[in-house]
Design a protein around this motif. Structure first.
Motif, PDB file in Angstrom:
ATOM      1  N   ASN A  50      43.321  33.522  35.958  1.00  0.00           N
ATOM      2  CA  ASN A  50      43.901  33.889  34.816  1.00  0.00           C
ATOM      3  C   ASN A  50      42.697  34.686  34.330  1.00  0.00           C
ATOM      4  OD1 ASN A  50      45.950  32.395  34.211  1.00  0.00           O
ATOM      5  ND2 ASN A  50      44.718  30.524  33.898  1.00  0.00           N
ATOM      6  N   ILE A  51      42.951  35.413  33.157  1.00  0.00           N
ATOM      7  CA  ILE A  51      42.094  36.539  32.765  1.00  0.00           C
ATOM      8  C   ILE A  51      40.667  35.705  32.371  1.00  0.00           C
ATOM      9  CG2 ILE A  51      41.448  38.313  31.104  1.00  0.00           C
ATOM     10  CD1 ILE A  51      44.625  38.846  31.054  1.00  0.00           C
ATOM     11  N   GLY A  52      39.559  36.275  32.648  1.00  0.00           N
ATOM     12  CA  GLY A  52      38.177  35.456  32.346  1.00  0.00           C
ATOM     13  C   GLY A  52      37.736  34.671  33.505  1.00  0.00           C
ATOM     14  N   ASP A  53      38.647  34.359  34.450  1.00  0.00           N
ATOM     15  CA  ASP A  53      38.067  33.402  35.497  1.00  0.00           C
ATOM     16  C   ASP A  53      37.039  34.122  36.411  1.00  0.00           C
ATOM     17  OD1 ASP A  53      39.856  31.432  34.638  1.00  0.00           O
ATOM     18  OD2 ASP A  53      41.213  31.691  36.161  1.00  0.00           O
ATOM     19  N   TRP A  54      35.927  33.229  36.605  1.00  0.00           N
ATOM     20  CA  TRP A  54      35.080  33.691  37.570  1.00  0.00           C
ATOM     21  C   TRP A  54      35.446  33.544  39.067  1.00  0.00           C
ATOM     22  CZ3 TRP A  54      30.812  36.857  36.732  1.00  0.00           C
ATOM     23  CH2 TRP A  54      30.688  37.420  35.503  1.00  0.00           C
ATOM     24  N   VAL A  55      35.630  34.411  40.030  1.00  0.00           N
ATOM     25  CA  VAL A  55      36.097  34.021  41.103  1.00  0.00           C
ATOM     26  C   VAL A  55      35.188  34.451  42.443  1.00  0.00           C
ATOM     27  CG1 VAL A  55      38.373  34.117  40.487  1.00  0.00           C
ATOM     28  CG2 VAL A  55      37.356  36.100  41.065  1.00  0.00           C
ATOM     29  N   ARG A  56      35.301  34.070  43.220  1.00  0.00           N
ATOM     30  CA  ARG A  56      34.411  34.604  44.698  1.00  0.00           C
ATOM     31  C   ARG A  56      35.438  35.310  45.782  1.00  0.00           C
ATOM     32  NH1 ARG A  56      33.635  32.332  49.791  1.00  0.00           N
ATOM     33  NH2 ARG A  56      34.479  30.447  49.182  1.00  0.00           N
ATOM     34  N   LEU A  57      35.236  36.689  45.905  1.00  0.00           N
ATOM     35  CA  LEU A  57      36.068  37.243  46.759  1.00  0.00           C
ATOM     36  C   LEU A  57      35.553  37.401  48.186  1.00  0.00           C
ATOM     37  CD1 LEU A  57      36.596  40.431  44.396  1.00  0.00           C
ATOM     38  CD2 LEU A  57      38.186  38.291  44.800  1.00  0.00           C
ATOM     39  N   ASP A  58      36.417  37.152  49.301  1.00  0.00           N
ATOM     40  CA  ASP A  58      35.931  37.324  50.426  1.00  0.00           C
ATOM     41  C   ASP A  58      36.636  38.665  51.025  1.00  0.00           C
ATOM     42  OD1 ASP A  58      34.175  35.343  50.758  1.00  0.00           O
ATOM     43  OD2 ASP A  58      36.015  33.914  51.677  1.00  0.00           O
ATOM     44  N   PRO A  59      36.055  39.272  52.048  1.00  0.00           N
ATOM     45  CA  PRO A  59      36.536  40.594  52.529  1.00  0.00           C
ATOM     46  C   PRO A  59      37.721  40.314  53.392  1.00  0.00           C
ATOM     47  CG  PRO A  59      34.450  40.141  53.560  1.00  0.00           C
ATOM     48  CD  PRO A  59      34.718  39.248  52.521  1.00  0.00           C
ATOM     49  N   SER A  60      38.713  41.120  53.558  1.00  0.00           N
ATOM     50  CA  SER A  60      39.854  40.979  54.664  1.00  0.00           C
ATOM     51  C   SER A  60      40.356  42.190  55.135  1.00  0.00           C
ATOM     52  CB  SER A  60      40.847  40.345  54.005  1.00  0.00           C
ATOM     53  OG  SER A  60      41.890  41.282  53.300  1.00  0.00           O
ATOM     54  N   ARG A  61      41.252  42.215  55.792  1.00  0.00           N
ATOM     55  CA  ARG A  61      41.763  43.409  56.504  1.00  0.00           C
ATOM     56  C   ARG A  61      42.627  44.090  55.083  1.00  0.00           C
ATOM     57  NH1 ARG A  61      47.038  43.017  56.765  1.00  0.00           N
ATOM     58  NH2 ARG A  61      48.257  40.696  56.813  1.00  0.00           N
ATOM     59  N   VAL A  75      35.685  30.068  40.799  1.00  0.00           N
ATOM     60  CA  VAL A  75      34.252  29.489  40.640  1.00  0.00           C
ATOM     61  C   VAL A  75      34.181  28.865  39.130  1.00  0.00           C
ATOM     62  CG1 VAL A  75      31.760  29.803  40.401  1.00  0.00           C
ATOM     63  CG2 VAL A  75      33.030  30.976  42.157  1.00  0.00           C
ATOM     64  N   LYS A  76      34.466  29.319  38.264  1.00  0.00           N
ATOM     65  CA  LYS A  76      34.686  28.967  36.746  1.00  0.00           C
ATOM     66  C   LYS A  76      35.964  29.035  36.142  1.00  0.00           C
ATOM     67  CE  LYS A  76      32.484  28.916  32.318  1.00  0.00           C
ATOM     68  NZ  LYS A  76      31.681  29.885  31.615  1.00  0.00           N
ATOM     69  N   LYS A  77      36.803  28.249  35.820  1.00  0.00           N
ATOM     70  CA  LYS A  77      37.783  28.540  35.040  1.00  0.00           C
ATOM     71  C   LYS A  77      37.655  28.878  33.547  1.00  0.00           C
ATOM     72  CE  LYS A  77      41.843  27.762  36.050  1.00  0.00           C
ATOM     73  NZ  LYS A  77      42.909  28.710  36.714  1.00  0.00           N
ATOM     74  N   GLU A  78      38.413  29.733  32.906  1.00  0.00           N
ATOM     75  CA  GLU A  78      38.316  30.320  31.550  1.00  0.00           C
ATOM     76  C   GLU A  78      39.331  29.411  30.792  1.00  0.00           C
ATOM     77  OE1 GLU A  78      36.381  31.632  28.142  1.00  0.00           O
ATOM     78  OE2 GLU A  78      35.646  31.646  30.468  1.00  0.00           O
ATOM     79  N   LYS A  79      39.191  29.099  29.444  1.00  0.00           N
ATOM     80  CA  LYS A  79      40.021  28.554  28.788  1.00  0.00           C
ATOM     81  C   LYS A  79      40.997  29.636  28.228  1.00  0.00           C
ATOM     82  CE  LYS A  79      37.095  24.945  26.379  1.00  0.00           C
ATOM     83  NZ  LYS A  79      36.708  24.487  25.139  1.00  0.00           N
ATOM     84  N   VAL A  80      42.574  29.092  28.396  1.00  0.00           N
ATOM     85  CA  VAL A  80      43.664  29.942  28.231  1.00  0.00           C
ATOM     86  C   VAL A  80      44.130  29.669  27.099  1.00  0.00           C
ATOM     87  CG1 VAL A  80      45.834  30.976  29.158  1.00  0.00           C
ATOM     88  CG2 VAL A  80      44.068  30.300  30.704  1.00  0.00           C
ATOM     89  N   TYR A  81      44.094  30.883  25.901  1.00  0.00           N
ATOM     90  CA  TYR A  81      44.872  30.653  24.744  1.00  0.00           C
ATOM     91  C   TYR A  81      46.380  30.760  25.162  1.00  0.00           C
ATOM     92  CZ  TYR A  81      46.782  32.055  20.044  1.00  0.00           C
ATOM     93  OH  TYR A  81      47.219  32.060  18.971  1.00  0.00           O
TER      94      TYR A  81
END
Length: 94
Positions: A50-61, A75-81
């Motif tokens: 969701n918008i505002g979430d902190w995520v970890r991205l891994d490279p891919s093809r 990594v961290k979920k954001e509260k969703v309105y």
């Protein structure tokens, strides 16, 4: 390439998100810290982000023209309105 941590800016597409990755560096001329943002498109298989979430991205093809990353974890979920619906309001008869 190493994993990147960023914040989700948009999740309007199916199985895709736009993630902003911030990095800081010091300007050698003015001796000030400067913040830069890089916007990356990433693959989100289960549409969990969701918008505002902190995520970890891994490279891919390359998955498409602009998608070169996969969302590895949230990594961290954001509260969703959630907008209240008409059913949530109780009308009292007078």
């Amino acid at each position: 390439m190493k994993p990147i941590i960023g914040v989700v800016l948009s999740n309007r597409m199916q199985k895709s998100v736009v993630v902003a990755s911030y990095h800081f560096w010091e300007d050698t001329v003015h001796k000030k810290k400067v913040q830069r943002r890089t916007k990356l498109m990433a693959h989100d298989e289960n549409n969990e982000c969701n918008i505002g979430d902190w995520v970890r991205l891994d490279p891919s093809r390359p998955l498409s023209r602009r998608k070169r990353w996969i969302v590895a974890e949230i990594v961290k979920k954001e509260k969703v309105y959630v907008r209240p619906t008409e059913d949530s309001f109780q009308v009292h008869p007078t």
